[in-house]
Design an enzyme around this catalytic site. Structure first.
Site, PDB file in Angstrom:
ATOM      1  N   ASP A 118     -11.317   2.400   3.143  1.00 32.92           N
ATOM      2  CA  ASP A 118     -11.426   0.761   3.224  1.00 32.92           C
ATOM      3  C   ASP A 118     -12.944   0.509   2.767  1.00 32.92           C
ATOM      4  O   ASP A 118     -13.375  -0.491   2.343  1.00 32.92           O
ATOM      5  CB  ASP A 118     -11.165   0.135   4.434  1.00 32.92           C
TER       6      ASP A 118
ATOM      7  N   GLN B  98      -4.936  -1.665   9.359  1.00 38.99           N
ATOM      8  CA  GLN B  98      -4.723  -3.031   8.504  1.00 38.99           C
ATOM      9  C   GLN B  98      -5.362  -3.911   9.627  1.00 38.99           C
ATOM     10  O   GLN B  98      -5.061  -4.198  10.833  1.00 38.99           O
ATOM     11  CB  GLN B  98      -3.313  -3.221   8.488  1.00 38.99           C
TER      12      GLN B  98
ATOM     13  N   LYS C 285       0.797  -1.140   0.012  1.00 39.31           N
ATOM     14  CA  LYS C 285      -0.042   0.144   0.109  1.00 39.31           C
ATOM     15  C   LYS C 285       0.705   1.477   0.048  1.00 39.31           C
ATOM     16  O   LYS C 285       0.713   2.042  -0.793  1.00 39.31           O
ATOM     17  CB  LYS C 285      -0.900  -0.048   1.140  1.00 39.31           C
TER      18      LYS C 285
HETATM   19  N1  GUN Z   1      -6.481  -6.943   5.594  1.00 38.08           N
HETATM   20  C1  GUN Z   1      -6.770  -7.836   4.544  1.00 38.08           C
HETATM   21  N2  GUN Z   1      -7.241  -7.083   3.669  1.00 38.08           N
HETATM   22  C2  GUN Z   1      -7.489  -5.840   4.048  1.00 38.08           C
HETATM   23  C3  GUN Z   1      -8.073  -4.750   3.808  1.00 38.08           C
HETATM   24  O1  GUN Z   1      -8.647  -4.697   2.356  1.00 38.08           O
HETATM   25  N3  GUN Z   1      -8.192  -3.593   4.366  1.00 38.08           N
HETATM   26  C4  GUN Z   1      -7.443  -3.524   5.771  1.00 38.08           C
HETATM   27  N4  GUN Z   1      -7.681  -2.398   6.313  1.00 38.08           N
HETATM   28  N5  GUN Z   1      -7.247  -4.686   6.165  1.00 38.08           N
HETATM   29  C5  GUN Z   1      -7.089  -5.735   5.402  1.00 38.08           C
END
Ligand code: GUN
Length: 284
Positions: free
Chosen positions: A119, A96, A52
């Site tokens: 998200d 996350q 990211k």
């Molecule tokens: N953990 C696995 N996929 C995601 C996601 O798309 N967003 C977040 N915040 N955590 C994750």
């Protein structure tokens, strides 16, 4: 000939479009900043967070990383989220997941301001999606819509079957496909006659978390198959929920694993980050 839906190419295309948009926004004096919070050092989460951050750097978005120790309390994490909610510099907040067991994930998600919820997990974002209001879309399902559209696959009027009813993929996927005028069925672990239902699908979206579960007999000839799964097979190679080798020759289009749905999630997260500038315009 079966069409291979190339998520790597399509995600690059989207990121390049966003890069241009971010450069234009910079000329107008608008900078974008994403706060990325990770609690603990789960290796898989560290890989996702790094990807990211890399995507932000590529597009020209600033990423502020908060790497907190595993024993961070829920109160400390909520305080940080609230501080970032108030910060005029921060446009998007990403916590996350999964979080350590002593922290209530739902509570953390609900604390993120819906205006910074890149998200698309906050109940306000989910509600907006279901009633067709503008808001942040959950990244993986939004990425799947882009995969279909940018591969020239019509959704309108199609019979779509989703396997999986998670809050992150299955449920928002259903809402997005409805919005595109598809007829939608959501199947899950209690569904009876799964094979009968999946054989109706013009577009089959598989997010069940079971390695190579979907074999040729689950799929209608000429269908489009989207595989959200990610596993390691007996030779330690990445594979999905779909038995690709069996299914490929039967369908009109299919996503590979890796290189299908996976790369789209980050591209759509970047899209949400760019959208924050538009949605927060009035509130600053
Ligand atoms: N953990 C696995 N996929 C995601 C996601 O798309 N967003 C977040 N915040 N955590 C994750």
């Amino acid at each position: 000939m079966t069409q291979l839906i190339d998520g790597k190419r399509i995600s690059k295309e989207i990121k390049d479009e966003l890069k241009e948009k971010v450069a234009e926004l910079k000329i107008e004096g608008k900078e974008i900043c994403l706060a990325v919070i990770q609690v603990g050092n789960d290796p898989a989460s560290s890989v996702y967070v790094n990807n990211k951050k890399k995507a932000c750097a590529y597009i020209g978005i600033e990423s502020d990383a908060y790497e907190l120790p595993e024993d961070t309390t829920e109160e400390e994490l909520l305080e940080l989220v609230e501080k970032l909610n108030r910060s005029p510099k921060v446009n998007g907040i990403l916590v996350q997941l999964p979080l350590p067991g002593h922290i209530d994930e739902d509570k953390v998600i609900r604390t993120i301001s819906p205006d910074k919820d890149v998200d698309g997990f906050h109940p306000v974002s989910v509600g907006r999606l279901w009633i067709g209001e503008k808001g942040f879309l959950s990244c993986t399902p939004a990425g799947i819509i882009q995969l279909l559209k940018r591969s020239g696959i019509t959704i309108d009027g199609k019979e779509c079957v989703i396997i999986g009813r998670s809050n992150i993929v299955g449920k928002p996927m259903a809402a997005l496909l409805l919005r595109e005028n598809a007829t939608v069925t959501v199947a899950h672990s209690h569904t009876k006659n799964l094979k009968e239902i999946t054989n109706r699908a013009d577009i089959l979206i598989v997010a069940m978390g079971k390695k190579k579960f979907i074999t040729a007999d689950y799929v209608k000839e000429g269908a489009v198959v989207i595989d959200v799964g990610m596993h390691r097979d007996e030779n330690n190679k990445l594979c999905g929920d779909v038995d690709f080798c069996q299914v490929e020759s039967r369908v009109s289009a299919i996503t590979p694993v890796p290189g299908g749905v996976g790369p789209m999630t980050i591209a759509m997260l970047m899209n949400n980050c760019v959208e924050t500038v538009c949605s927060q315009e009035g509130s600053k």
